[in-house]
Write a protein that holds these residues in place. Structure first.
Motif, PDB file in Angstrom:
ATOM      1  N   ARG A   1       0.838  -1.197   0.000  1.00  0.00           N
ATOM      2  CA  ARG A   1       0.000   0.000   0.000  1.00  0.00           C
ATOM      3  C   ARG A   1       0.878   1.255   0.000  1.00  0.00           C
ATOM      4  N   ASP A   2       0.269   2.374  -0.299  1.00  0.00           N
ATOM      5  CA  ASP A   2       0.909   3.680  -0.287  1.00  0.00           C
ATOM      6  C   ASP A   2       1.460   3.974   1.115  1.00  0.00           C
TER       7      ASP A   2
ATOM      8  N   SER B   1       1.173   6.387   3.086  1.00  0.00           N
ATOM      9  CA  SER B   1       0.246   7.059   4.010  1.00  0.00           C
ATOM     10  C   SER B   1      -1.026   6.247   4.265  1.00  0.00           C
ATOM     11  N   TRP B   2      -1.073   5.001   3.808  1.00  0.00           N
ATOM     12  CA  TRP B   2      -2.290   4.203   3.871  1.00  0.00           C
ATOM     13  C   TRP B   2      -2.819   4.018   5.296  1.00  0.00           C
TER      14      TRP B   2
ATOM     15  N   GLU C   1      -2.746   6.027   7.818  1.00  0.00           N
ATOM     16  CA  GLU C   1      -3.408   7.239   8.284  1.00  0.00           C
ATOM     17  C   GLU C   1      -4.597   7.638   7.414  1.00  0.00           C
ATOM     18  N   SER C   2      -4.495   7.428   6.112  1.00  0.00           N
ATOM     19  CA  SER C   2      -5.521   7.972   5.221  1.00  0.00           C
ATOM     20  C   SER C   2      -6.314   6.931   4.436  1.00  0.00           C
ATOM     21  N   GLY C   3      -6.049   5.667   4.663  1.00  0.00           N
ATOM     22  CA  GLY C   3      -6.765   4.628   3.934  1.00  0.00           C
ATOM     23  C   GLY C   3      -8.226   4.536   4.348  1.00  0.00           C
ATOM     24  N   THR C   4      -9.022   3.917   3.488  1.00  0.00           N
ATOM     25  CA  THR C   4     -10.440   3.724   3.780  1.00  0.00           C
ATOM     26  C   THR C   4     -10.842   2.312   3.370  1.00  0.00           C
TER      27      THR C   4
ATOM     28  N   HIS D   1      -8.930  -1.843   5.303  1.00  0.00           N
ATOM     29  CA  HIS D   1      -8.188  -0.876   6.116  1.00  0.00           C
ATOM     30  C   HIS D   1      -8.688  -0.876   7.555  1.00  0.00           C
ATOM     31  N   ASP D   2     -10.004  -0.818   7.722  1.00  0.00           N
ATOM     32  CA  ASP D   2     -10.585  -0.771   9.060  1.00  0.00           C
ATOM     33  C   ASP D   2     -10.260  -2.033   9.858  1.00  0.00           C
TER      34      ASP D   2
END
Length: 187
Positions: free
Chosen positions: A158-159, A161-162, A164-167, A171-172
């Motif tokens: 994943r990126d 920043s995933w 902190e900013s993933g959805t 992710h959850d």
């Protein structure tokens, strides 16, 4: 680790103490750790005398497992797993791969390591890679890790920043459960 006799001793004990449900023959331990059969036999004998391991025989096969009733089991399993188990193996193999900002073990192995045992045996090790690694190098490293650990390693990239900013549901789920950050040595 200076408190152990050898790297082999640490890897053998980490393999067995790192998964209390794992029961292996001496040949399987030798195959997974790369230690000669005679060395495995000696280390299993030492571990049994110290009360860290237990074994049973089926026919001519000796099956060895962690002695979870030992007063030393919990603490020693923690130390050995960190020093010689999946976190150490994965960090060692991935440290030189460019483009990895961070890496974490997540899923059932991480939950079990954090004291949340699974109802099912741990089949694989899930690794979250943050960054843009060279995928060819990464998959070579993960294949080597699978051979050393004796179980599949599943990578998700994943990126950076995933976390902190993933959805999304994945992710959850990942961020709601235990994760163990790998300590990657950088040149």
């Amino acid at each position: 680790m200076p408190i152990l006799r050898s790297q082999q001793q640490g890897e053998i004990l980490a393999l067995l103490l790192g998964d209390p449900d794992l029961e292996l023959s001496l040949t399987e331990i030798s195959s997974r750790t790369g230690a000669p059969h005679a060395s495995v036999y000696r280390e299993v004998e030492r571990g049994t005398r110290a009360g860290l391991l237990t074994w049973r025989k089926i026919g001519n096969t000796r099956l060895v497992r962690a002695n979870t009733a030992s007063p030393y089991y919990q603490g020693l399993a923690e130390v050995l797993t960190r020093a010689f188990g999946p976190p150490a193996v994965l960090a060692d193999l991935m440290s030189d791969i460019p483009g990895i900002d961070a890496a974490y073990i997540y899923g059932s192995w991480a939950a079990n390591h954090a004291g949340q045992p699974s109802k099912r045996p741990i089949g694989d090790i899930d690794v979250l890679i943050l960054g843009d690694p060279d995928r060819d190098e990464l998959y070579v490293a993960l294949t080597a890790a699978e051979e050393r650990l004796g179980r599949p390693v599943q990578a998700t990239i994943r990126d950076p920043s995933w976390l902190e900013s993933g959805t999304g549901a994945f992710h959850d789920t990942v961020i709601s459960r235990p994760m163990l950050q790998l300590t990657l040595a950088r040149p």
